[in-house]
Design a protein around this motif. Structure first.
Motif, PDB file in Angstrom:
ATOM      1  N   ARG A  32       0.839  -1.189   0.000  1.00  0.00           N
ATOM      2  CA  ARG A  32       0.000   0.000   0.000  1.00  0.00           C
ATOM      3  C   ARG A  32       0.881   1.248   0.000  1.00  0.00           C
ATOM      4  O   ARG A  32       1.819   1.349   0.781  1.00  0.00           O
ATOM      5  CB  ARG A  32      -0.887  -0.013   1.244  1.00  0.00           C
ATOM      6  CG  ARG A  32      -1.960   1.070   1.285  1.00  0.00           C
ATOM      7  CD  ARG A  32      -2.622   1.112   2.663  1.00  0.00           C
ATOM      8  NE  ARG A  32      -3.011  -0.222   3.131  1.00  0.00           N
ATOM      9  CZ  ARG A  32      -3.404  -0.464   4.373  1.00  0.00           C
ATOM     10  NH1 ARG A  32      -3.435   0.514   5.278  1.00  0.00           N
ATOM     11  NH2 ARG A  32      -3.745  -1.688   4.713  1.00  0.00           N
ATOM     12  N   ARG A  33       0.589   2.170  -0.892  1.00  0.00           N
ATOM     13  CA  ARG A  33       1.395   3.400  -1.036  1.00  0.00           C
ATOM     14  C   ARG A  33       2.881   3.033  -1.031  1.00  0.00           C
ATOM     15  O   ARG A  33       3.627   3.412  -0.141  1.00  0.00           O
ATOM     16  CB  ARG A  33       1.083   4.395   0.087  1.00  0.00           C
ATOM     17  CG  ARG A  33      -0.359   4.897   0.087  1.00  0.00           C
ATOM     18  CD  ARG A  33      -0.665   5.800   1.276  1.00  0.00           C
ATOM     19  NE  ARG A  33       0.208   6.958   1.317  1.00  0.00           N
ATOM     20  CZ  ARG A  33       1.016   7.246   2.340  1.00  0.00           C
ATOM     21  NH1 ARG A  33       1.067   6.453   3.412  1.00  0.00           N
ATOM     22  NH2 ARG A  33       1.780   8.311   2.320  1.00  0.00           N
ATOM     23  N   PRO A  34       3.336   2.318  -2.054  1.00  0.00           N
ATOM     24  CA  PRO A  34       4.690   1.769  -2.024  1.00  0.00           C
ATOM     25  C   PRO A  34       5.804   2.807  -2.031  1.00  0.00           C
ATOM     26  O   PRO A  34       6.919   2.508  -1.602  1.00  0.00           O
ATOM     27  CB  PRO A  34       4.748   0.898  -3.293  1.00  0.00           C
ATOM     28  CG  PRO A  34       3.691   1.441  -4.180  1.00  0.00           C
ATOM     29  CD  PRO A  34       2.610   1.930  -3.274  1.00  0.00           C
ATOM     30  N   GLU A  35       5.532   4.021  -2.486  1.00  0.00           N
ATOM     31  CA  GLU A  35       6.582   5.044  -2.510  1.00  0.00           C
ATOM     32  C   GLU A  35       6.795   5.672  -1.140  1.00  0.00           C
ATOM     33  O   GLU A  35       7.780   6.376  -0.915  1.00  0.00           O
ATOM     34  CB  GLU A  35       6.215   6.149  -3.519  1.00  0.00           C
ATOM     35  CG  GLU A  35       6.056   5.650  -4.944  1.00  0.00           C
ATOM     36  CD  GLU A  35       7.324   5.002  -5.470  1.00  0.00           C
ATOM     37  OE1 GLU A  35       8.420   5.508  -5.170  1.00  0.00           O
ATOM     38  OE2 GLU A  35       7.211   3.988  -6.180  1.00  0.00           O
ATOM     39  N   ALA A  36       5.901   5.423  -0.194  1.00  0.00           N
ATOM     40  CA  ALA A  36       5.968   6.068   1.120  1.00  0.00           C
ATOM     41  C   ALA A  36       6.800   5.242   2.090  1.00  0.00           C
ATOM     42  O   ALA A  36       6.806   4.007   2.040  1.00  0.00           O
ATOM     43  CB  ALA A  36       4.561   6.261   1.684  1.00  0.00           C
ATOM     44  N   PHE A  37       7.496   5.941   2.992  1.00  0.00           N
ATOM     45  CA  PHE A  37       8.187   5.293   4.107  1.00  0.00           C
ATOM     46  C   PHE A  37       7.161   5.021   5.189  1.00  0.00           C
ATOM     47  O   PHE A  37       6.656   5.935   5.833  1.00  0.00           O
ATOM     48  CB  PHE A  37       9.297   6.215   4.629  1.00  0.00           C
ATOM     49  CG  PHE A  37      10.009   5.678   5.849  1.00  0.00           C
ATOM     50  CD1 PHE A  37      10.888   4.615   5.748  1.00  0.00           C
ATOM     51  CD2 PHE A  37       9.793   6.262   7.099  1.00  0.00           C
ATOM     52  CE1 PHE A  37      11.549   4.132   6.879  1.00  0.00           C
ATOM     53  CE2 PHE A  37      10.451   5.780   8.225  1.00  0.00           C
ATOM     54  CZ  PHE A  37      11.333   4.718   8.109  1.00  0.00           C
ATOM     55  N   ASP A  38       6.806   3.758   5.374  1.00  0.00           N
ATOM     56  CA  ASP A  38       5.718   3.386   6.276  1.00  0.00           C
ATOM     57  C   ASP A  38       6.076   2.110   7.030  1.00  0.00           C
ATOM     58  O   ASP A  38       5.650   1.009   6.662  1.00  0.00           O
ATOM     59  CB  ASP A  38       4.428   3.192   5.476  1.00  0.00           C
ATOM     60  CG  ASP A  38       3.232   2.868   6.349  1.00  0.00           C
ATOM     61  OD1 ASP A  38       3.363   2.958   7.595  1.00  0.00           O
ATOM     62  OD2 ASP A  38       2.182   2.505   5.808  1.00  0.00           O
ATOM     63  N   PRO A  39       6.870   2.206   8.100  1.00  0.00           N
ATOM     64  CA  PRO A  39       7.226   1.005   8.865  1.00  0.00           C
ATOM     65  C   PRO A  39       6.030   0.272   9.459  1.00  0.00           C
ATOM     66  O   PRO A  39       6.135  -0.916   9.788  1.00  0.00           O
ATOM     67  CB  PRO A  39       8.144   1.556   9.966  1.00  0.00           C
ATOM     68  CG  PRO A  39       8.714   2.822   9.398  1.00  0.00           C
ATOM     69  CD  PRO A  39       7.595   3.401   8.589  1.00  0.00           C
TER      70      PRO A  39
END
Length: 454
Positions: free
Chosen positions: A366-373
Protein backbone atom coordinates in the motif's frame (compact mmCIF):
# COMPACT_ATOMS: atom_id res chain seq x y z
CA UNK A 1 7.95 -24.13 -14.03
CA UNK A 2 6.19 -26.98 -12.36
CA UNK A 3 5.92 -27.30 -8.59
CA UNK A 4 9.03 -29.50 -8.34
CA UNK A 5 10.99 -27.06 -10.51
CA UNK A 6 11.44 -29.45 -13.44
CA UNK A 7 11.68 -27.36 -16.62
CA UNK A 8 8.68 -27.42 -18.89
CA UNK A 9 9.27 -28.34 -22.53
CA UNK A 10 10.51 -25.33 -24.48
CA UNK A 11 7.65 -23.32 -25.86
CA UNK A 12 5.41 -20.52 -24.80
CA UNK A 13 5.34 -16.94 -25.90
CA UNK A 14 8.33 -15.06 -27.20
CA UNK A 15 9.74 -12.52 -24.78
CA UNK A 16 8.77 -8.98 -25.78
CA UNK A 17 12.03 -7.36 -26.86
CA UNK A 18 12.90 -3.77 -26.02
CA UNK A 19 14.14 -1.83 -29.03
CA UNK A 20 16.39 1.20 -29.14
CA UNK A 21 19.59 -0.35 -27.80
CA UNK A 22 23.01 0.84 -28.96
CA UNK A 23 25.66 -1.39 -30.59
CA UNK A 24 27.77 -3.33 -28.05
CA UNK A 25 26.30 -1.65 -24.96
CA UNK A 26 22.60 -2.24 -25.66
CA UNK A 27 20.47 -0.48 -23.07
CA UNK A 28 23.36 -0.11 -20.63
CA UNK A 29 23.27 3.69 -20.38
CA UNK A 30 19.67 4.08 -19.16
CA UNK A 31 19.91 0.89 -17.07
CA UNK A 32 23.03 1.84 -15.12
CA UNK A 33 21.89 5.45 -14.78
CA UNK A 34 18.65 4.41 -13.01
CA UNK A 35 18.07 0.64 -13.00
CA UNK A 36 14.80 0.63 -11.04
CA UNK A 37 13.36 3.52 -13.04
CA UNK A 38 14.45 1.84 -16.28
CA UNK A 39 12.83 -1.47 -15.34
CA UNK A 40 9.67 0.27 -14.17
CA UNK A 41 9.33 2.03 -17.53
CA UNK A 42 9.98 -1.02 -19.69
CA UNK A 43 7.64 -3.26 -17.69
CA UNK A 44 4.97 -0.57 -17.75
CA UNK A 45 5.14 -0.48 -21.54
CA UNK A 46 5.87 -4.16 -22.29
CA UNK A 47 4.19 -6.06 -19.46
CA UNK A 48 5.33 -8.65 -16.91
CA UNK A 49 8.27 -9.93 -19.01
CA UNK A 50 10.73 -8.14 -21.27
CA UNK A 51 14.09 -8.83 -22.92
CA UNK A 52 16.78 -6.17 -23.23
CA UNK A 53 20.55 -5.95 -23.71
CA UNK A 54 23.42 -4.98 -21.44
CA UNK A 55 27.12 -5.08 -22.37
CA UNK A 56 27.95 -8.69 -23.20
CA UNK A 57 24.64 -10.21 -22.12
CA UNK A 58 20.95 -10.55 -22.94
CA UNK A 59 18.58 -10.04 -20.02
CA UNK A 60 15.14 -11.55 -19.44
CA UNK A 61 13.44 -9.46 -16.76
CA UNK A 62 10.30 -10.57 -14.95
CA UNK A 63 8.17 -8.60 -12.52
CA UNK A 64 5.90 -9.80 -9.72
CA UNK A 65 5.88 -12.13 -6.71
CA UNK A 66 4.86 -15.23 -8.72
CA UNK A 67 7.68 -14.70 -11.20
CA UNK A 68 10.09 -13.99 -8.33
CA UNK A 69 9.22 -17.33 -6.72
CA UNK A 70 9.80 -19.17 -10.00
CA UNK A 71 13.11 -17.46 -10.74
CA UNK A 72 14.51 -17.79 -7.22
CA UNK A 73 13.47 -21.45 -7.17
CA UNK A 74 15.44 -22.41 -10.28
CA UNK A 75 17.86 -25.30 -9.79
CA UNK A 76 21.61 -24.88 -10.07
CA UNK A 77 23.41 -26.62 -12.94
CA UNK A 78 20.27 -28.14 -14.54
CA UNK A 79 18.31 -24.90 -15.02
CA UNK A 80 20.74 -22.08 -14.27
CA UNK A 81 24.50 -21.77 -14.63
CA UNK A 82 25.69 -19.02 -12.30
CA UNK A 83 29.21 -19.20 -13.78
CA UNK A 84 28.01 -17.58 -17.01
CA UNK A 85 27.23 -14.40 -15.07
CA UNK A 86 29.39 -14.40 -11.94
CA UNK A 87 32.74 -15.68 -13.19
CA UNK A 88 33.48 -12.67 -15.44
CA UNK A 89 32.43 -10.29 -12.64
CA UNK A 90 33.65 -11.90 -9.42
CA UNK A 91 36.65 -14.02 -10.40
CA UNK A 92 38.83 -10.97 -11.22
CA UNK A 93 37.37 -9.14 -8.23
CA UNK A 94 37.50 -11.67 -5.37
CA UNK A 95 39.58 -14.46 -6.86
CA UNK A 96 38.67 -17.56 -8.90
CA UNK A 97 37.39 -20.75 -7.29
CA UNK A 98 35.98 -19.13 -4.14
CA UNK A 99 32.40 -18.26 -3.28
CA UNK A 100 30.06 -18.00 -6.26
CA UNK A 101 32.84 -18.80 -8.75
CA UNK A 102 33.56 -22.22 -7.19
CA UNK A 103 31.98 -25.46 -8.47
CA UNK A 104 28.67 -26.25 -6.77
CA UNK A 105 29.88 -28.85 -4.25
CA UNK A 106 32.93 -26.80 -3.38
CA UNK A 107 30.80 -23.66 -2.99
CA UNK A 108 28.45 -25.47 -0.59
CA UNK A 109 31.42 -26.61 1.49
CA UNK A 110 32.93 -23.13 1.54
CA UNK A 111 29.58 -21.70 2.64
CA UNK A 112 29.44 -24.29 5.43
CA UNK A 113 32.73 -22.90 6.78
CA UNK A 114 31.01 -19.57 7.43
CA UNK A 115 27.98 -21.06 9.18
CA UNK A 116 29.63 -21.54 12.63
CA UNK A 117 30.05 -17.75 12.75
CA UNK A 118 26.35 -17.21 12.00
CA UNK A 119 24.75 -19.64 14.45
CA UNK A 120 22.80 -18.38 17.45
CA UNK A 121 25.64 -18.88 19.92
CA UNK A 122 28.04 -17.01 17.64
CA UNK A 123 25.57 -14.17 17.05
CA UNK A 124 25.25 -13.83 20.84
CA UNK A 125 29.05 -13.62 21.19
CA UNK A 126 29.11 -10.94 18.49
CA UNK A 127 26.81 -8.58 20.40
CA UNK A 128 29.36 -7.10 22.86
CA UNK A 129 31.99 -6.98 20.11
CA UNK A 130 29.64 -4.94 17.91
CA UNK A 131 28.65 -2.48 20.63
CA UNK A 132 32.29 -2.11 21.66
CA UNK A 133 33.33 -1.24 18.11
CA UNK A 134 30.67 1.46 17.81
CA UNK A 135 31.55 2.92 21.23
CA UNK A 136 35.26 2.99 20.37
CA UNK A 137 34.54 4.66 17.05
CA UNK A 138 32.41 7.53 18.40
CA UNK A 139 34.40 8.07 21.60
CA UNK A 140 36.60 10.83 20.05
CA UNK A 141 33.62 12.79 18.68
CA UNK A 142 33.11 16.26 20.16
CA UNK A 143 29.93 17.40 21.87
CA UNK A 144 28.54 18.48 18.51
CA UNK A 145 29.63 18.53 14.89
CA UNK A 146 28.99 16.93 11.50
CA UNK A 147 29.97 13.73 9.71
CA UNK A 148 29.39 12.04 6.38
CA UNK A 149 26.82 9.31 7.00
CA UNK A 150 28.07 6.98 4.28
CA UNK A 151 31.68 7.21 5.50
CA UNK A 152 30.65 6.38 9.08
CA UNK A 153 28.50 3.42 7.99
CA UNK A 154 31.33 2.14 5.80
CA UNK A 155 33.79 2.33 8.67
CA UNK A 156 31.50 0.70 11.22
CA UNK A 157 30.16 -2.11 9.03
CA UNK A 158 33.68 -3.00 7.86
CA UNK A 159 35.15 -2.96 11.37
CA UNK A 160 32.32 -5.05 12.78
CA UNK A 161 32.51 -7.60 9.95
CA UNK A 162 36.28 -7.86 10.36
CA UNK A 163 36.13 -8.33 14.13
CA UNK A 164 33.31 -10.89 14.00
CA UNK A 165 34.35 -12.90 10.94
CA UNK A 166 38.16 -12.71 11.11
CA UNK A 167 39.17 -11.43 14.53
CA UNK A 168 39.36 -8.29 16.70
CA UNK A 169 43.07 -7.74 16.10
CA UNK A 170 42.59 -7.72 12.32
CA UNK A 171 39.73 -5.22 12.47
CA UNK A 172 41.60 -2.78 14.69
CA UNK A 173 44.93 -3.18 12.90
CA UNK A 174 43.43 -2.45 9.49
CA UNK A 175 41.48 0.56 10.79
CA UNK A 176 40.39 3.02 8.08
CA UNK A 177 42.34 1.12 5.40
CA UNK A 178 39.77 -1.68 5.41
CA UNK A 179 36.70 0.31 4.23
CA UNK A 180 38.89 2.05 1.63
CA UNK A 181 39.99 -1.30 0.20
CA UNK A 182 36.45 -2.65 0.19
CA UNK A 183 35.32 0.57 -1.51
CA UNK A 184 37.89 0.00 -4.26
CA UNK A 185 36.58 -3.52 -4.79
CA UNK A 186 33.02 -2.15 -5.03
CA UNK A 187 34.17 0.48 -7.54
CA UNK A 188 35.88 -2.22 -9.61
CA UNK A 189 32.70 -4.33 -9.52
CA UNK A 190 30.70 -1.41 -10.93
CA UNK A 191 33.30 -0.96 -13.69
CA UNK A 192 33.19 -4.67 -14.54
CA UNK A 193 29.38 -4.54 -14.67
CA UNK A 194 29.32 -1.48 -16.94
CA UNK A 195 32.22 -2.08 -19.36
CA UNK A 196 32.76 -5.82 -18.98
CA UNK A 197 35.73 -7.73 -17.57
CA UNK A 198 38.29 -6.73 -20.21
CA UNK A 199 39.23 -3.25 -19.12
CA UNK A 200 42.70 -2.89 -17.53
CA UNK A 201 41.64 -0.18 -15.06
CA UNK A 202 39.12 -2.23 -13.03
CA UNK A 203 41.46 -5.23 -13.13
CA UNK A 204 44.29 -3.19 -11.66
CA UNK A 205 42.04 -1.63 -9.05
CA UNK A 206 40.64 -5.01 -8.00
CA UNK A 207 43.99 -6.82 -8.04
CA UNK A 208 45.75 -4.29 -5.81
CA UNK A 209 42.92 -4.12 -3.28
CA UNK A 210 42.47 -7.91 -3.14
CA UNK A 211 46.19 -8.60 -2.87
CA UNK A 212 46.53 -6.09 -0.04
CA UNK A 213 43.65 -7.71 1.85
CA UNK A 214 44.94 -11.26 1.26
CA UNK A 215 48.40 -10.29 2.47
CA UNK A 216 47.01 -8.60 5.61
CA UNK A 217 44.80 -11.58 6.42
CA UNK A 218 47.69 -14.03 6.06
CA UNK A 219 49.85 -11.85 8.29
CA UNK A 220 47.35 -11.13 11.06
CA UNK A 221 44.51 -13.65 11.02
CA UNK A 222 46.36 -16.90 11.94
CA UNK A 223 47.06 -15.56 15.46
CA UNK A 224 43.88 -13.50 15.82
CA UNK A 225 41.90 -15.58 18.33
CA UNK A 226 38.50 -14.26 19.42
CA UNK A 227 38.03 -13.89 23.17
CA UNK A 228 37.44 -17.27 24.80
CA UNK A 229 38.68 -19.26 21.80
CA UNK A 230 41.87 -21.29 21.55
CA UNK A 231 42.08 -21.08 17.77
CA UNK A 232 41.58 -18.30 15.26
CA UNK A 233 38.93 -18.44 12.57
CA UNK A 234 41.77 -18.69 10.04
CA UNK A 235 43.15 -21.78 11.79
CA UNK A 236 39.70 -23.35 11.71
CA UNK A 237 39.58 -22.84 7.95
CA UNK A 238 43.00 -24.43 7.50
CA UNK A 239 41.94 -27.48 9.53
CA UNK A 240 38.69 -28.05 7.60
CA UNK A 241 38.36 -30.99 5.22
CA UNK A 242 36.26 -30.59 2.10
CA UNK A 243 34.89 -32.81 -0.69
CA UNK A 244 37.21 -35.70 -1.51
CA UNK A 245 39.48 -34.88 1.41
CA UNK A 246 40.44 -31.49 -0.03
CA UNK A 247 41.63 -28.62 2.14
CA UNK A 248 42.41 -24.93 1.79
CA UNK A 249 45.84 -23.45 1.29
CA UNK A 250 46.65 -20.09 2.89
CA UNK A 251 45.92 -18.04 -0.24
CA UNK A 252 42.52 -19.67 -0.80
CA UNK A 253 41.57 -19.36 2.87
CA UNK A 254 42.50 -15.67 2.79
CA UNK A 255 40.58 -15.16 -0.48
CA UNK A 256 37.53 -16.79 1.10
CA UNK A 257 37.76 -14.34 4.01
CA UNK A 258 37.94 -11.47 1.51
CA UNK A 259 34.62 -12.74 0.14
CA UNK A 260 33.19 -12.64 3.65
CA UNK A 261 34.44 -9.09 4.19
CA UNK A 262 33.01 -7.91 0.87
CA UNK A 263 29.56 -8.77 2.23
CA UNK A 264 29.98 -5.70 4.46
CA UNK A 265 29.36 -3.48 1.41
CA UNK A 266 25.60 -4.19 1.13
CA UNK A 267 25.41 -3.93 4.94
CA UNK A 268 26.88 -0.44 4.56
CA UNK A 269 24.20 0.50 2.04
CA UNK A 270 21.32 -0.77 4.16
CA UNK A 271 22.70 0.80 7.36
CA UNK A 272 23.07 4.15 5.61
CA UNK A 273 19.58 4.10 4.09
CA UNK A 274 18.05 3.07 7.43
CA UNK A 275 19.58 6.18 8.96
CA UNK A 276 18.60 8.43 6.07
CA UNK A 277 14.96 7.33 6.12
CA UNK A 278 14.59 7.63 9.88
CA UNK A 279 16.19 11.09 9.90
CA UNK A 280 13.96 12.14 7.01
CA UNK A 281 11.02 11.12 9.20
CA UNK A 282 12.12 12.35 12.65
CA UNK A 283 8.79 11.44 14.27
CA UNK A 284 10.26 7.93 14.49
CA UNK A 285 13.20 8.97 16.68
CA UNK A 286 11.28 9.09 20.01
CA UNK A 287 9.54 5.82 19.09
CA UNK A 288 12.87 4.06 18.56
CA UNK A 289 14.41 5.50 21.72
CA UNK A 290 11.43 4.53 23.86
CA UNK A 291 11.55 1.01 22.45
CA UNK A 292 15.26 0.77 23.28
CA UNK A 293 14.71 1.95 26.85
CA UNK A 294 12.07 -0.75 27.31
CA UNK A 295 14.13 -3.48 25.64
CA UNK A 296 17.51 -2.93 27.30
CA UNK A 297 17.46 -3.60 31.03
CA UNK A 298 21.23 -3.11 30.94
CA UNK A 299 23.42 -1.37 28.40
CA UNK A 300 25.00 -2.66 26.32
CA UNK A 301 22.74 -5.70 26.01
CA UNK A 302 24.32 -9.15 25.89
CA UNK A 303 21.45 -11.31 24.63
CA UNK A 304 19.73 -11.80 21.30
CA UNK A 305 16.36 -11.61 23.03
CA UNK A 306 17.03 -7.96 23.90
CA UNK A 307 17.80 -7.12 20.26
CA UNK A 308 14.76 -9.07 19.10
CA UNK A 309 12.58 -6.72 21.17
CA UNK A 310 13.57 -3.83 18.88
CA UNK A 311 10.61 -4.53 16.61
CA UNK A 312 10.08 -0.93 15.48
CA UNK A 313 13.74 -0.58 14.54
CA UNK A 314 13.38 -3.87 12.64
CA UNK A 315 10.41 -2.39 10.78
CA UNK A 316 12.45 0.68 9.83
CA UNK A 317 15.23 -1.59 8.61
CA UNK A 318 12.76 -3.66 6.54
CA UNK A 319 11.42 -0.46 5.01
CA UNK A 320 14.97 0.58 4.06
CA UNK A 321 15.47 -2.85 2.48
CA UNK A 322 12.20 -2.42 0.55
CA UNK A 323 12.83 1.12 -0.70
CA UNK A 324 16.59 0.84 -1.28
CA UNK A 325 17.60 -2.83 -1.69
CA UNK A 326 21.41 -3.07 -2.06
CA UNK A 327 21.16 -5.48 -5.01
CA UNK A 328 19.47 -4.10 -8.12
CA UNK A 329 18.71 -7.44 -9.82
CA UNK A 330 18.99 -11.08 -8.79
CA UNK A 331 20.47 -12.80 -11.88
CA UNK A 332 19.97 -16.44 -12.88
CA UNK A 333 21.67 -17.32 -16.23
CA UNK A 334 19.66 -19.94 -18.14
CA UNK A 335 21.62 -23.18 -18.58
CA UNK A 336 19.05 -24.42 -21.13
CA UNK A 337 15.95 -23.18 -22.88
CA UNK A 338 13.37 -22.57 -20.17
CA UNK A 339 9.69 -21.80 -19.98
CA UNK A 340 9.11 -19.23 -17.25
CA UNK A 341 5.67 -17.90 -16.49
CA UNK A 342 4.56 -18.89 -20.00
CA UNK A 343 7.51 -17.22 -21.78
CA UNK A 344 10.32 -18.99 -23.60
CA UNK A 345 13.74 -17.96 -22.32
CA UNK A 346 16.63 -19.08 -24.58
CA UNK A 347 19.75 -20.66 -23.12
CA UNK A 348 22.36 -18.06 -22.17
CA UNK A 349 19.87 -15.32 -21.33
CA UNK A 350 20.24 -13.91 -17.81
CA UNK A 351 16.86 -14.32 -16.12
CA UNK A 352 16.42 -11.71 -13.41
CA UNK A 353 14.06 -10.58 -10.71
CA UNK A 354 14.36 -7.00 -9.49
CA UNK A 355 14.01 -6.33 -5.75
CA UNK A 356 13.78 -2.58 -6.35
CA UNK A 357 10.88 -2.95 -8.78
CA UNK A 358 9.13 -5.80 -6.96
CA UNK A 359 9.19 -3.88 -3.69
CA UNK A 360 7.16 -1.03 -5.22
CA UNK A 361 4.25 -3.00 -6.63
CA UNK A 362 0.90 -1.49 -5.65
CA UNK A 363 -0.62 -4.98 -5.80
CA UNK A 364 1.54 -5.95 -2.79
CA UNK A 365 2.41 -2.78 -0.88
CA UNK A 366 0.00 0.00 0.00
CA UNK A 367 1.40 3.40 -1.04
CA UNK A 368 4.69 1.77 -2.02
CA UNK A 369 6.58 5.04 -2.51
CA UNK A 370 5.97 6.07 1.12
CA UNK A 371 8.19 5.29 4.11
CA UNK A 372 5.72 3.39 6.28
CA UNK A 373 7.23 1.00 8.87
CA UNK A 374 3.71 0.29 10.12
CA UNK A 375 3.18 -1.90 7.06
CA UNK A 376 5.11 -4.66 8.92
CA UNK A 377 2.87 -4.67 12.01
CA UNK A 378 1.13 -8.03 12.58
CA UNK A 379 -2.30 -6.73 11.56
CA UNK A 380 -0.93 -5.60 8.16
CA UNK A 381 2.23 -7.64 7.43
CA UNK A 382 2.18 -6.64 3.77
CA UNK A 383 5.47 -8.43 3.12
CA UNK A 384 3.86 -11.74 4.10
CA UNK A 385 0.74 -11.50 1.94
CA UNK A 386 2.46 -13.26 -0.96
CA UNK A 387 5.62 -15.41 -1.25
CA UNK A 388 8.88 -13.70 -2.22
CA UNK A 389 7.40 -10.20 -1.86
CA UNK A 390 10.47 -8.82 -0.03
CA UNK A 391 13.68 -10.07 -1.66
CA UNK A 392 16.34 -7.53 -0.70
CA UNK A 393 18.42 -10.39 0.77
CA UNK A 394 17.60 -12.77 -2.07
CA UNK A 395 15.39 -15.77 -1.50
CA UNK A 396 14.37 -19.15 -2.81
CA UNK A 397 17.30 -21.55 -3.11
CA UNK A 398 19.93 -18.91 -2.39
CA UNK A 399 18.96 -16.50 0.38
CA UNK A 400 21.81 -14.42 1.75
CA UNK A 401 23.73 -16.43 4.35
CA UNK A 402 24.69 -13.33 6.27
CA UNK A 403 21.28 -11.63 6.33
CA UNK A 404 20.80 -12.13 10.08
CA UNK A 405 24.33 -10.90 10.84
CA UNK A 406 23.77 -7.83 8.65
CA UNK A 407 20.47 -7.02 10.36
CA UNK A 408 22.04 -7.47 13.79
CA UNK A 409 24.93 -5.20 12.80
CA UNK A 410 22.56 -2.44 11.70
CA UNK A 411 20.44 -2.76 14.84
CA UNK A 412 23.51 -2.44 17.05
CA UNK A 413 24.92 0.53 15.12
CA UNK A 414 21.72 2.55 15.28
CA UNK A 415 20.89 1.49 18.83
CA UNK A 416 24.26 2.78 20.02
CA UNK A 417 24.13 5.97 17.94
CA UNK A 418 20.56 6.93 18.85
CA UNK A 419 21.29 6.36 22.52
CA UNK A 420 24.28 8.68 22.51
CA UNK A 421 23.40 11.42 20.01
CA UNK A 422 20.71 13.59 18.50
CA UNK A 423 20.92 13.72 14.70
CA UNK A 424 19.68 15.87 11.85
CA UNK A 425 20.29 15.63 8.10
CA UNK A 426 21.95 18.79 6.80
CA UNK A 427 20.02 18.31 3.54
CA UNK A 428 16.96 16.03 3.75
CA UNK A 429 17.03 15.43 -0.03
CA UNK A 430 19.26 12.36 -0.40
CA UNK A 431 19.51 10.55 -3.73
CA UNK A 432 21.02 7.25 -4.81
CA UNK A 433 24.53 7.36 -6.25
CA UNK A 434 24.68 6.34 -9.90
CA UNK A 435 28.22 4.96 -9.90
CA UNK A 436 27.83 2.12 -7.41
CA UNK A 437 26.45 -1.39 -7.77
CA UNK A 438 24.93 -1.27 -4.28
CA UNK A 439 23.02 1.98 -4.91
CA UNK A 440 24.56 3.78 -1.95
CA UNK A 441 23.39 7.25 -0.87
CA UNK A 442 25.02 9.97 -2.90
CA UNK A 443 27.80 11.81 -1.10
CA UNK A 444 28.14 14.06 0.69
CA UNK A 445 25.39 12.88 2.98
CA UNK A 446 26.07 15.23 5.88
CA UNK A 447 24.58 14.67 9.32
CA UNK A 448 24.69 17.12 12.22
CA UNK A 449 25.06 15.52 15.64
CA UNK A 450 24.92 16.58 19.28
CA UNK A 451 25.75 14.40 22.26
CA UNK A 452 22.74 13.64 24.42
CA UNK A 453 22.81 14.16 28.16
CA UNK A 454 22.69 10.86 30.01
Amino acid sequence: MTGDHEPLPPGGRELPALDGGLPLIGHGIPFFRDPVGFLARVHSSRGEAVAFSLPGRRMASFCGPQANALILGLQDDTEVDRHLFYDPLLAPLLGPGVGLTAPSELMKWQHSLLLPLLRRDALTRHIPVMFDEVERYVAPWDGHGTFDLLAVMRDLSARIAACCLIGPRFGRTMGPALPRLLGRLEAALFAFAVIGPRGPLPHGLADRARETLVHAIKEIAPRDCPEGSERSHFEELMRATGPGGSSLDEDTAAALMVNWLFAAVPTTALAAWTGVLVLQHPQWLPVLRAEQEAAFADYPPTTLSALHKLERLSHCLLEAERLHPPIVVLPRPAARDLNIHGYRVPRGYVVCASPGLSHRLTSVFRRPEAFDPDRYLPDRAEHRTTPQALIGFGGGRHPCLGATLAQQTIKVIWSALLRAFDFELADPEVREARTTVMRLPRRPCTVRYRRRKR
